[in-house]
Design an enzyme around this catalytic site. Structure first.
Site, PDB file in Angstrom:
ATOM      1  CG  ASP A  91      -3.322  -2.105   0.278  1.00 17.16           C
ATOM      2  OD1 ASP A  91      -3.105  -3.325   0.180  1.00 17.16           O
ATOM      3  OD2 ASP A  91      -4.022  -1.614   1.177  1.00 17.16           O
ATOM      4  CB  ALA A  92      -2.431  -4.486  -5.733  1.00 15.70           C
ATOM      5  CE  LYS A  93      -5.235  -5.991   1.717  1.00 19.49           C
ATOM      6  NZ  LYS A  93      -5.229  -4.559   1.358  1.00 19.49           N
ATOM      7  NE  ARG A  94      -3.651  -7.037  -8.899  1.00 24.53           N
ATOM      8  CZ  ARG A  94      -4.548  -6.086  -8.650  1.00 24.53           C
ATOM      9  NH1 ARG A  94      -5.144  -6.040  -7.476  1.00 24.53           N
ATOM     10  NH2 ARG A  94      -4.861  -5.182  -9.552  1.00 24.53           N
TER      11      ARG A  94
END
Length: 271
Positions: A91-94
């Site tokens: 869950d890095a939302k890159r």
């Protein structure tokens, strides 16, 4: 992990539970803080006790990044501790220009071997498609989130009355397929889950907001489930912080078991 393999896990466990790993040093049980790697001790205990009920784990990368280099080492250890037949979500939302996204993809898919990563779509196709070039890896695109600020942009309508989130769903269908593209759809917007499902009937949804945030599991299933389940429902705080005492892992197991029991009933009802 392929879509067929993920669905097989759901059927085997009668569960579509994703356990979110948001390990905050200020919130984990006090007796762990004297250990050499308290975050790993916490996460590994949670995983060990909930793996019977979870089909996915979602480490929130920020909680590890905040600890500096040691946090990245801990994240790698946590990822490697997760059983190999359980789906993993970074869950890095890159989301950045193409060459940067390609390196983000390499970091999480090759170096750390996650099955999937959350991606923000705001910069468009060239920021997302590099992640989709990796075989049997997944992009989980932010579509309709449950936070208060989501209304700032996601529900803005164009000249034809179409909300922005719907344009994101439609356009992104050109980039990937139900075999490598999922969507984040917040549980606190029950009836809107049905609107999303009409646009993307076959894709999986990662659904946060059940439990501590007040989303209804029954509504999520009612509006969002498809013939292959099509749902990964995330619970973080409601499971991992159910107890702050030495029994935290056992209590987490009990909470995961409760959710799995509800999910089993919903799977039997809708599939």
């Amino acid at each position: 992990m392929t879509r067929a393999e993920l669905f097989a896990q759901i059927q085997q466990k009668s569960s579509f539970l994703c356990v979110g790993l948001d390990p905050d040093l200020a919130k984990i049980p006090a007796h762990l803080r004297s250990e050499s790697d308290p975050i790993f001790s916490f996460c590994s205990a949670i995983i060990e006790e909930t793996a019977d009920y979870a089909v996915a784990y979602k480490p929130n990368i920020a909680f590890f990044e905040a600890l500096g280099p040691k946090g990245w080492e801990t994240l790698q250890k946590v990822q490697e501790f997760i059983p190999k037949d359980i789906f993993t979500i970074a869950d890095a939302k890159r989301g950045d220009i193409g060459n940067t996204s390609k390196l983000y993809a390499k970091a999480f898919f090759e170096t750390m071997d996650f099955d999937s990563i959350t991606v923000a779509p705001y910069m468009g196709a060239d920021s997302v498609t590099p992640f989709l070039e990796f075989e049997e890896k997944w992009v989980i695109l932010m579509a309709l989130t449950s936070n208060v600020g989501s209304m700032d942009f996601q529900l803005i309508k164009d000249e034809n009355g179409k909300p922005l989130y719907q344009s994101v769903l439609e356009k992104s269908q050109e980039w990937g397929s139900p075999e490598n593209l999922m969507y984040v759809v917040g549980a606190t917007r029950g009836e809107l889950i049905g609107e999303v499902r009409k646009i993307v009937p076959d894709n999986f949804f990662l659904v946060p907001g059940v439990g501590a945030q007040g989303g209804s599991l029954a509504d999520v299933a009612k509006y969002g489930m498809n013939a292959h389940c099509g749902l990964l429902v995330n619970s973080s705080r409601g499971i991992i912080y159910a107890s702050g005492e030495k029994d935290f892992a056992k209590t987490a197991r009990n909470e995961a078991a409760k959710l799995q029991a509800e999910m089993q009933v919903l799977l039997e009802k809708h599939l």
